[in-house]
Design a protein around this motif. Structure first.
Motif, PDB file in Angstrom:
ATOM      1  N   GLN A  25       0.829  -1.203   0.000  1.00 32.24           N
ATOM      2  CA  GLN A  25       0.000   0.000   0.000  1.00 32.24           C
ATOM      3  C   GLN A  25       0.863   1.253   0.000  1.00 32.24           C
ATOM      4  N   GLN A  26       1.905   1.287   0.808  1.00 32.97           N
ATOM      5  CA  GLN A  26       2.760   2.471   0.842  1.00 32.97           C
ATOM      6  C   GLN A  26       3.438   2.691  -0.495  1.00 32.97           C
ATOM      7  N   ARG A  27       3.872   1.586  -1.129  1.00 30.01           N
ATOM      8  CA  ARG A  27       4.499   1.708  -2.444  1.00 30.01           C
ATOM      9  C   ARG A  27       3.502   2.233  -3.473  1.00 30.01           C
ATOM     10  N   ALA A  28       2.267   1.734  -3.413  1.00 35.27           N
ATOM     11  CA  ALA A  28       1.240   2.203  -4.350  1.00 35.27           C
ATOM     12  C   ALA A  28       0.971   3.695  -4.160  1.00 35.27           C
ATOM     13  N   LEU A  29       0.862   4.141  -2.926  1.00 37.31           N
ATOM     14  CA  LEU A  29       0.639   5.560  -2.660  1.00 37.31           C
ATOM     15  C   LEU A  29       1.810   6.399  -3.147  1.00 37.31           C
ATOM     16  N   ASP A  30       3.027   5.899  -2.949  1.00 36.54           N
ATOM     17  CA  ASP A  30       4.208   6.619  -3.420  1.00 36.54           C
ATOM     18  C   ASP A  30       4.201   6.780  -4.937  1.00 36.54           C
ATOM     19  N   LEU A  31       3.591   5.822  -5.617  1.00 35.33           N
ATOM     20  CA  LEU A  31       3.522   5.850  -7.081  1.00 35.33           C
ATOM     21  C   LEU A  31       2.330   6.662  -7.593  1.00 35.33           C
ATOM     22  N   GLY A  32       1.540   7.206  -6.693  1.00 37.30           N
ATOM     23  CA  GLY A  32       0.427   8.053  -7.106  1.00 37.30           C
ATOM     24  C   GLY A  32      -0.902   7.352  -7.251  1.00 37.30           C
ATOM     25  N   VAL A  33      -1.023   6.127  -6.760  1.00 44.56           N
ATOM     26  CA  VAL A  33      -2.295   5.406  -6.830  1.00 44.56           C
ATOM     27  C   VAL A  33      -3.279   6.006  -5.820  1.00 44.56           C
ATOM     28  N   THR A  34      -4.528   6.174  -6.221  1.00 48.60           N
ATOM     29  CA  THR A  34      -5.589   6.596  -5.317  1.00 48.60           C
ATOM     30  C   THR A  34      -6.237   5.354  -4.710  1.00 48.60           C
ATOM     31  N   ILE A  35      -6.311   5.295  -3.382  1.00 48.38           N
ATOM     32  CA  ILE A  35      -6.963   4.181  -2.697  1.00 48.38           C
ATOM     33  C   ILE A  35      -8.168   4.742  -1.954  1.00 48.38           C
ATOM     34  N   GLU A  36      -9.353   4.343  -2.389  1.00 42.21           N
ATOM     35  CA  GLU A  36     -10.599   4.832  -1.823  1.00 42.21           C
ATOM     36  C   GLU A  36     -11.228   3.717  -0.998  1.00 42.21           C
ATOM     37  N   ARG A  37     -11.309   3.919   0.335  1.00 36.67           N
ATOM     38  CA  ARG A  37     -11.874   2.906   1.227  1.00 36.67           C
ATOM     39  C   ARG A  37     -13.343   3.195   1.533  1.00 36.67           C
ATOM     40  N   ASP A  38     -13.987   2.204   2.135  1.00 39.76           N
ATOM     41  CA  ASP A  38     -15.419   2.276   2.420  1.00 39.76           C
ATOM     42  C   ASP A  38     -16.197   2.491   1.126  1.00 39.76           C
ATOM     43  N   ALA A  39     -15.702   1.900   0.037  1.00 36.28           N
ATOM     44  CA  ALA A  39     -16.304   2.076  -1.289  1.00 36.28           C
ATOM     45  C   ALA A  39     -16.783   0.714  -1.788  1.00 36.28           C
ATOM     46  N   GLU A  40     -18.084   0.532  -1.797  1.00 33.49           N
ATOM     47  CA  GLU A  40     -18.677  -0.739  -2.207  1.00 33.49           C
ATOM     48  C   GLU A  40     -19.156  -0.653  -3.649  1.00 33.49           C
ATOM     49  N   VAL A  41     -18.736  -1.590  -4.472  1.00 34.81           N
ATOM     50  CA  VAL A  41     -19.194  -1.679  -5.862  1.00 34.81           C
ATOM     51  C   VAL A  41     -20.475  -2.502  -5.891  1.00 34.81           C
ATOM     52  N   TYR A  42     -21.573  -1.911  -6.410  1.00 36.16           N
ATOM     53  CA  TYR A  42     -22.837  -2.631  -6.440  1.00 36.16           C
ATOM     54  C   TYR A  42     -23.439  -2.722  -7.849  1.00 36.16           C
ATOM     55  N   GLY A  43     -22.802  -2.126  -8.848  1.00 39.77           N
ATOM     56  CA  GLY A  43     -23.286  -2.216 -10.214  1.00 39.77           C
ATOM     57  C   GLY A  43     -22.145  -2.140 -11.206  1.00 39.77           C
ATOM     58  N   LEU A  44     -22.318  -2.799 -12.349  1.00 42.20           N
ATOM     59  CA  LEU A  44     -21.266  -2.816 -13.372  1.00 42.20           C
ATOM     60  C   LEU A  44     -21.906  -2.951 -14.740  1.00 42.20           C
ATOM     61  N   THR A  45     -21.514  -2.097 -15.667  1.00 35.24           N
ATOM     62  CA  THR A  45     -21.878  -2.234 -17.072  1.00 35.24           C
ATOM     63  C   THR A  45     -20.640  -1.978 -17.906  1.00 35.24           C
ATOM     64  N   GLN A  46     -20.589  -2.555 -19.083  1.00 34.63           N
ATOM     65  CA  GLN A  46     -19.442  -2.331 -19.962  1.00 34.63           C
ATOM     66  C   GLN A  46     -19.895  -2.361 -21.410  1.00 34.63           C
ATOM     67  N   ASP A  47     -19.062  -1.727 -22.249  1.00 33.21           N
ATOM     68  CA  ASP A  47     -19.226  -1.819 -23.692  1.00 33.21           C
ATOM     69  C   ASP A  47     -17.831  -1.900 -24.297  1.00 33.21           C
ATOM     70  N   GLY A  48     -17.729  -1.706 -25.599  1.00 29.89           N
ATOM     71  CA  GLY A  48     -16.441  -1.872 -26.267  1.00 29.89           C
ATOM     72  C   GLY A  48     -15.403  -0.832 -25.926  1.00 29.89           C
ATOM     73  N   SER A  49     -15.805   0.235 -25.242  1.00 29.49           N
ATOM     74  CA  SER A  49     -14.835   1.298 -24.969  1.00 29.49           C
ATOM     75  C   SER A  49     -14.552   1.517 -23.498  1.00 29.49           C
ATOM     76  N   GLY A  50     -15.252   0.838 -22.595  1.00 29.14           N
ATOM     77  CA  GLY A  50     -14.960   1.049 -21.195  1.00 29.14           C
ATOM     78  C   GLY A  50     -15.941   0.351 -20.279  1.00 29.14           C
TER      79      GLY A  50
END
Length: 536
Positions: free
Chosen positions: A110-135
């Motif tokens: 985690q510390q390495r990821a933060l040092d590299l500029g990764v955003t870590i968002e906690r208390d974030a629940e994924v409850y829906g997902l859709t996709q198409d050919g571009s994203g």
């Protein structure tokens, strides 16, 4: 609170697999956000050790030294009376099991990821997902509200009950064992030997791992103890340990007592469109052998550079699909091996137990078999080479692990090979006197780092040039003969693995997440082409 929109990749799950993947992507220059349902990192650690090959792939990006400093090396595994596996005999910089709580591994990554500029968002629940050919678009909620988040790709590293896997409609087939093992972090008045100890018989199996400060990680399972929601007591633990060891080890001062289920499952596919799976979201197996965490981290390192290449627009056809082609068979082998070991270890027949112990002790009395067992357990035998593939007569062939050699450099001081791969690029070792292979790589810009050695290496007999993948496996190997044709062969290998000549598209040159993906999106139209693995 909404996070910055239009990330290149969203990783769901901030366990070791998700964090390792985020580090790989960020190091390659790909913008990445990690969404984690937990409010804070877990202080409980079901996984306790990193094997040699996992330490090696983490060393490729410079994570290993911090993990070594926080861990405790254990050099032997004792799987039966009179038998042992000595990791010290292994040809690696990490000849031991590095015993370290999973929570500490997560801290480092985690510390390495933060040092590299990764955003870590906690208390974030994924409850829906859709996709198409571009994203891909995710529906996310926290205590502060709900929002949509889009990305070019989403990777589910969110464990056994993966929301990403379920929302993507990927089946997770398998079964659940009818036993309920106990996990404990506890002190023992009469501890077993200071090794990884595996004791089985009479319908039960016990594994103990010492990890410092007088504490032992204990895992114990009995076939006659089915699942229950009743909390584990110190008395129950003492009883099952006494039955396994033949004496009362005197457990006291438990830091953790838990009961858990064992699942044996694997995802039907690791990828559907722009959604991928890694770690426990893709595979679950018996913990006997301690392979789960290691398997997940190696998934992440295999996937990271391939996904970065896809996002950046230079991936050759089939490269991203080779993630599943390479990693799913590894998971299948681990599932089969741990299932077989668990069933044998919990067999109730005294005859089966006696025959198993005798056979194992006899086999491991031979040094060659003992070393081979150590290589298999440690992951050093993991590879993607096919039998009969080109280069089979060389000391290393395409798909095999490349060891951390000391590399002499023309005009420079010798250096460890893995230290040359910190930036996640391909590495080309040119052992020829004229350096022509190294010169060829210049047409691929920053995707390949050439190293002119100028002379054969004794550790690589018969090898004239070697292209190493960012995950430390050989992509292409050329012999010392026929040097005149080598330039054309390396050019062909670079096309196969590194895409077309010319500078790679910069990941920052994009309109928005979806529009940028569409502008680059022609790569997905060629997904049916043979993968680089099949062509190697």
């Amino acid at each position: 609170m909404a996070i910055a929109p239009e990330q290149s990749v969203i990783v769901v799950g901030a366990g070791p697999t998700g964090l390792a993947l985020a580090c790989e992507l960020a190091a390659a220059g790909v913008s990445c956000t990690v969404l984690e349902r937990r409010l804070a990192p877990s202080t409980q650690s079901r996984a306790m050790g990193l094997y040699s090959r996992t330490m090696e792939v983490l060393d490729l990006r410079g994570h290993a030294d911090a993990l070594v400093a926080l861990g405790r090396p254990v050099g032997r595994m004792v799987p039966a009376r009179g038998a042992r596996v000595d990791f010290a005999e292994l040809d690696t910089r990490f000849p031991s099991l590095n015993v370290i709580p999973q929570s500490r591994t997560e801290e480092v990554l985690q510390q390495r990821a933060l040092d590299l500029g990764v955003t870590i968002e906690r208390d974030a629940e994924v409850y829906g997902l859709t996709q198409d050919g571009s994203g891909v678009t995710l529906q996310v909620r926290t205590a502060d509200g709900e929002w949509e988040e889009s990305a070019d790709f989403v990777v589910g590293c969110d464990g056994a009950h993966s929301a990403v896997r379920e929302l993507a409609g990927i089946a997770f087939r398998g079964r659940t064992y009818d036993i309920a093992p106990i996990l404990a972090d506890v002190r023992l008045r009469k501890p077993p030997p200071d090794d990884v100890l595996v004791v089985s018989g009479g319908g039960g199996v016990m594994v103990s791992v010492p990890y410092g400060d007088g504490l032992y990680r204990i895992a114990v399972a009995r076939r006659d103890r089915p699942w229950t929601r009743e909390p584990v007591t110190l008395e129950e633990l003492g009883e099952v340990l006494t039955r396994a060891l033949g004496f009362d080890p005197g457990p006291y001062e438990p830091e953790w007592l838990a009961r858990f289920k064992i699942h044996q499952r694997i995802a039907d596919q690791y990828r559907t469109g722009r959604v991928l799976l890694a770690g426990d979201a893709a595979h679950l197996h018996s913990p006997l052998g301690g392979q789960g965490l290691n398997l997940g981290i190696q998934d992440a390192v295999n996937l990271g550079w391939k996904l970065a290449a896809e996002v950046q627009g230079w991936a050759p056809a089939g490269l991203l699909d080779s993630y599943e082609t390479e990693r799913r068979p590894q998971a299948e082998r681990i599932l089969a091996a741990t299932d077989r070991a668990t069933r044998l270890a919990t067999a109730s027949s005294p005859l089966v137990t006696a025959l198993r112990r005798a056979a194992m002790a006899r086999a491991l009395s031979h040094r060659r078999i003992r070393k081979a067992a150590g290589e298999a357990i440690s992951g050093l035998r993991t590879g993607y080479a096919r039998r009969g593939a080109p280069g089979a007569r060389l000391s290393v062939r395409a798909g095999q692990r490349v060891p951390d050699l000391t590399v002499p450099r023309a005009g420079g001081a010798p250096v460890r090979l893995y230290s040359l791969m910190r930036d996640g690029r391909f590495l080309l070792l040119d052992l020829g006197e004229d350096g022509r292979c190294a010169t060829v790589t210049e047409a691929w810009g920053s995707r390949v780092s050439p190293v002119r050695v100028g002379a054969p290496l004794p550790e690589l007999p018969g090898v004239g040039a070697l292209l190493v993948r960012p995950d430390g496996y050989a992509a292409w190997v050329d012999g010392t003969g026929d040097a005149d044709g080598r330039e054309g062969r390396i050019r062909s290998a670079l096309h196969r693995w590194c895409g077309e000549e010319g500078p790679a598209p910069h990941p920052a040159v994009r309109e928005t997440g979806r529009a940028g993906a569409a502008a680059r999106g022609a790569a997905t139209a060629a997904e049916q082409e043979p993968s680089p693995v099949e062509q190697a």
